[in-house]
Structures are given as structure tokens and as C-alpha cells.
Design an enzyme around this catalytic site. Sequence first.
Site, PDB file in Angstrom:
ATOM      1  N   ASP A 203       0.826  -1.206   0.000  1.00 22.99           N
ATOM      2  CA  ASP A 203       0.000   0.000   0.000  1.00 22.99           C
ATOM      3  C   ASP A 203       0.864   1.261   0.000  1.00 22.99           C
ATOM      4  OD1 ASP A 203      -2.376  -1.348  -0.052  1.00 22.99           O
ATOM      5  OD2 ASP A 203      -2.680  -1.316   2.111  1.00 22.99           O
ATOM      6  N   GLU A 204       1.929   1.228   0.776  1.00 25.85           N
ATOM      7  CA  GLU A 204       2.830   2.381   0.811  1.00 25.85           C
ATOM      8  C   GLU A 204       3.432   2.640  -0.565  1.00 25.85           C
ATOM      9  OE1 GLU A 204       6.678   3.911   3.460  1.00 25.85           O
ATOM     10  OE2 GLU A 204       5.664   2.028   3.944  1.00 25.85           O
ATOM     11  N   GLY A 205       3.788   1.555  -1.251  1.00 24.04           N
ATOM     12  CA  GLY A 205       4.326   1.718  -2.598  1.00 24.04           C
ATOM     13  C   GLY A 205       3.295   2.244  -3.578  1.00 24.04           C
ATOM     14  N   GLY A 208       2.764   5.967  -3.049  1.00 19.33           N
ATOM     15  CA  GLY A 208       3.853   6.728  -3.657  1.00 19.33           C
ATOM     16  C   GLY A 208       3.721   6.803  -5.163  1.00 19.33           C
TER      17      GLY A 208
END
Length: 674
Positions: A203-205, A208
Site C-alpha cells: 500500500d505504501e508503494g 507513492g
Amino acid sequence: MIFARKPNLQKQPRHYPTWICSMPNGTSSGRRRAAGIFTTILAIFTLIFVWEISRPGPDKYVTVIDSGSTGTRVYVYKWGMRGRSMPSLLALEPTMKEVLAHRKAAGFQRGAYRRIETEPGLDRAAGDLSAVRASLQPLLEWAKKTVPAQRHSSSPVFLFGTAGLRKLPEDDRLKLLNDINQVLESSPFSFRPEYVKVIDGADEGVYGWVGLNYIEGRLKASLGAAPSPLRHPVADAEKAAPYEQETVGALDLGGSSLEVTFIPSRWPRKRKVPVSVLRTPYSLYTHSFKGYGMNDAFDKAVTILLEAMLADRQQQQDTAAAAAAGRTAVPSGVPTLEHPCLQEGYSERFRRKDPAWHMQGSAPTKPTSEPLPSESIEEVLLVGRPRWSECRDLAEKVVDAGALCRRPPCALGAEAPPMHGRFLAMSGFFVVYDFFGLPLTATLAELEDAGRRYCGRPWQELSRDLADIKNIETYCFRAPYVSILLSDGLGLQQSQLSVVKGGFSWTLGAALTEGDTLAGLGSVEDDSLTQALSGAPGWMARSGARLTLAAALLLAWVAAICALLQQSGNPFCRGCCLGPLGDPMAAGAAAAKRQPLKGQPAEPPEMVSPWLLRGPGPELCIPVAPQPSRPLAPPPSQRSHSLHSEMSGMRAERGRRRRDRSSDCLAQLTDWSE
């Protein structure tokens, strides 16, 4: 004089409106004044209508708190809607004065980012509500000052935990999230429990990737559809268009992990991650390479050096106790470790984060067989012995580009598709470039040259000149590590890379995605004009009301222009009029009234009959271009005096009739406009 052709009653419908009137070439000043007032009012109403439909909705605000492994940061974004198009998100950064005042109050050192943050990470405050409140309160106070007071209650606040919170045991994590909920519920912002969550590396990727492609203008919005979660069902991936030629890949280097996200050109669909961004589906490859963040990589380098030192001692002194235990002799006290990526004169204790974990490939895993000898050592004394070639070799061992992979192609020991296209590097990559004062266009070779020069400087000089910067001892290692990570670990060429300037964070993508999905900020709402005109919900009411108003304004403007042209005597619009639904016989009656005077030849028609706009209300007659006419009779100067007098009388009679008809037409025009 204008003649109306007698309608063909056999060809026309029974109720075909054919009432036609004409206005005189000249009108009185009162009528001109009335027409001017009507046109002015119509222009004002049109301007109000255009302003109403073009003005954006009220600006909204989104607050995102990033709870990372090294600290907690706050970001505020101004969300502006522009109809169904891509919303406008503007990052509201603190002033340098606010940042310096906050750092001075908190005792922070200078950093690469201009932001409000607290240290350490929230993972250190698990089970301690007062510590959680102390960490979040300064962030919320700045957000309260940044977001207008009248928008507090409608502005959502999100908190997303990353690597630091992911490492917590389940019980500690739940207690921490409960404490966070209590603190955020007491804030003046819009909050629901689902606004707080621990996100995984994927999710963080994705966040971004969304943020980078948003600022690059490469995303597509479908705000007319219903909102869907970030991860939608795999079946929806069939609808995802191949945008790999239009989007850019994202490389996000943090303290604990590296996130890589892009749209692969050749990759099995079942191994892609289907996501929905602003109601538009995409199929991505995203992977979080744990242990490859800058801080964990340095810790891994210390582990490699410690293991090598213990192995050398095993060969040099094989004590009886160590042989009996079948283990390497572990030195008593704090062992001293020479580090080739630390400056001459450096000597500091270093506490390892978690000695029980060691890095294998892209994920930290506990050894299933005999534990490593270094696991029992929690703290070492690092001594600087700068040797650039050995430092670079150490960085290569940390990256471990040749790690075994079950199913190639691979990157950093994990299965990954070939990385084609353009990639934007952010977060930690920018921090390293900024520290060395390099332009964002600098090559990896230039980065290593800067690192080599930095490693050769004495520690006493660096500690004096850069005392207000955090972790200055690690940048001698970070320079070759970043270069090798990008070139050897990920296999990227220099032409594929670009570094994103500071101030950007994956939180922009989180605000854009979750602001639409969870908070509904991307929904198209009714405006005040629509609500006043129609009670129907949603975009149908707005579209219907605006189309109705636009049509009415268009008809009114045509009538106003036609009236003005008639007043000016323009022959193009001499037959223009407004009138009610008429009877087919009305045209015949009108034509009969226009017969020429006795003894006078008929005047040739100056214009063919106009065409009509039909509808349930009044009818608008719009003229066509004048048609060629027969040559006019000789001028009066060439006729006899008696004939001239007779024609003058006929013209006077025709003028009187036209004035009578125009008065009736103008009265009906005024009634229709009211």
C-alpha cells in the site's frame, strides 16, 4: 414592406404556428430604452449563470499523519474540486520560521525536509496514552492553524502506520491504535476509526506511485462512477488499461524498507496488484523490500562486519569452552568493530536494533537452524577506519544483488518483472542527494565521487561543521549503497532515473486515494443553484437544471439580438418576432392585411418566410438571409408629380399599419420575457 407567404394548409400540420409580425425600421426612444433595459438584465443574469456553473466548489482539506519507524510527520493538503476532472491537491508546507521554532522546542537537529515532525516513532509509545498524546499533539496543533477554522469539522484526518508499527506484536499494535483513536477523536477534525490503520509495504508503494503520477499529470479520473477501495477485486483488473507507456515507476527509500511500484509491460495478470485510483482501475507490480531502508541497511552492514570479526577470532583462538559448546567465542563486554565506512577519529557505541534478526534476501527472517554467533551481542563500539574500496565492497554485500531467487527474473532476491521505462526516486534518495549538495540530475558516478571525498574528511571537522544534522556518520556508507542499490540491485540505467525534489511524500497519494474512497471528497455534490431549481439528487439534477437555464438564456438572447437589429433597421431581421402558438389561418389573415393598395403593383418580397423553433411554449421566429429581389420601380424623381403624391400617401398608410403591428408584437415580447 415585408410580406408573409400564405401557408400551404394541405402540407402543414393542423396546429402549425405561423403567426408572423414585423417591427418598423424606427422605434420610439421609450421602446429603445425598454429593449436596452431588457438586454442589460439578460446580460447580468447570463453572467451570474456563467459564474455559477464555472466556479469551483468550496475548497476542502485533508490531513495525513505518517507514523514511520524514525518519527511521526504531518501533512496538510488543500483539495479543490473542478467538476468531474482531476481534483487539485496543494501541499500546505509550514514556514521556515514555524519549522525552526518547532525544532528548537523539541531539540531536533536540522533535516532535509521542511515539515513538522516528532521523534521517536509511535512504536516506542505502545501502551502509553500520554506518550501518544505528546507525540501527536504538536502535529494536530499545526494542522489546526493551517486548516481554516470553519473547515475543521469537514476536514478528515488520517493516520497511517508504516514499518515501525508493522514490526509491533499484535497485542501492542492494537493497544497503540486504540490510544491513537482516542487522541484523534478529541481533535476538531472529521474522524472515524477506519481513518487509522497500519498499511503494508505494498500500500505504501501504491500511494507513492499514485502521488508521483499525479504531480506528473499522468492519472485519469472517473469521478462519475461510484468510489471503490484502493484494492479492488482481481476480476476488475480486466478493465484496467495498459498505461505503462503513460505512467512512471516509483522508488521510495525509507528507513526500514524500499518500495518499488510500476506498471509492468510483461507480467502475468494473476501476479499483478489491481488497484483503483479515483474510480480508474490499474494493474501494478508493487513490492516492499524489507531491510533495504537506509537505517536497516547500515545495521545489516554492522552485522556483516561483526560476523566476519567473530569468524576471524574463531580461527585465531579456538578456546576449549568454545570448542565444547560448538560455538564461536564471543568476547566479553562491548566488542570493538572497525568500520571502513566511518571517518578517521570516529569512535561511538552503536546499539543494534534487533540482534535476533538477520537479513536474507529481501525479508528479515529468523534462522530456523543454529542461531548466528552475533545474535547475543546487542551493542558494539564502532571505530572509523576509512577505506573506500572496502566500504564499497561492504555496500555490495548488503545489497546482495546475486541473491538466489526461486523464479527469475528477480530483483534483490525477490521475483520481479523487468524494470522498463522511467522511474522517479524519492524520500531517502533525495535525502542523500541533498546532503551532498548534488543537483537532482547528478549521475550515480557523481554521487560516489562525493561520497569518497566525504569519507576522507576527519571526524573532528565533520562533527564541528555539521553538528546540527542527524546521522552524519552514516553518509559515507549511504553514498555507495544508494548507487549500488539502483544500478546493481534493481538493474536500472542512468537514463531511466530521476530524483524527486524534497517535500514530496507518499502521503500525497494517500490523501488523493483515501480522501476520495473513505471521506468521499471526490463526490460531485449539488450546488446551491441546482438545489433551488430541482429536488432531484446528484448530478442529474444539476445537469438538467443547467441545461434548462442554458436553453432559456439562448432563446432570450436570440430574441434580444433580433429586437435590437430590428430597431436599427437591419433588413436581415425585419421579419423576426415572438408570438404565442397560433392558428394556421392566422398567417393567411396576416397576409391578407398586407395586400397592396388599390391600383398599386405588389412590392416584391424582401425575404422568404422564416423558419420556426417549435415547442410547448411561445414560438420564436428566426429569419434567414435576404433573398435576391426584382429591380425596384424607378425613383420618385422620374415619375410624374401626381404619381409621386399617390405613392407618398401609400407609404404613410403602410407605415401606420406597421407601427400598429409592431406595438402588438413588442407587447407580447415583453409578456413572454416576464
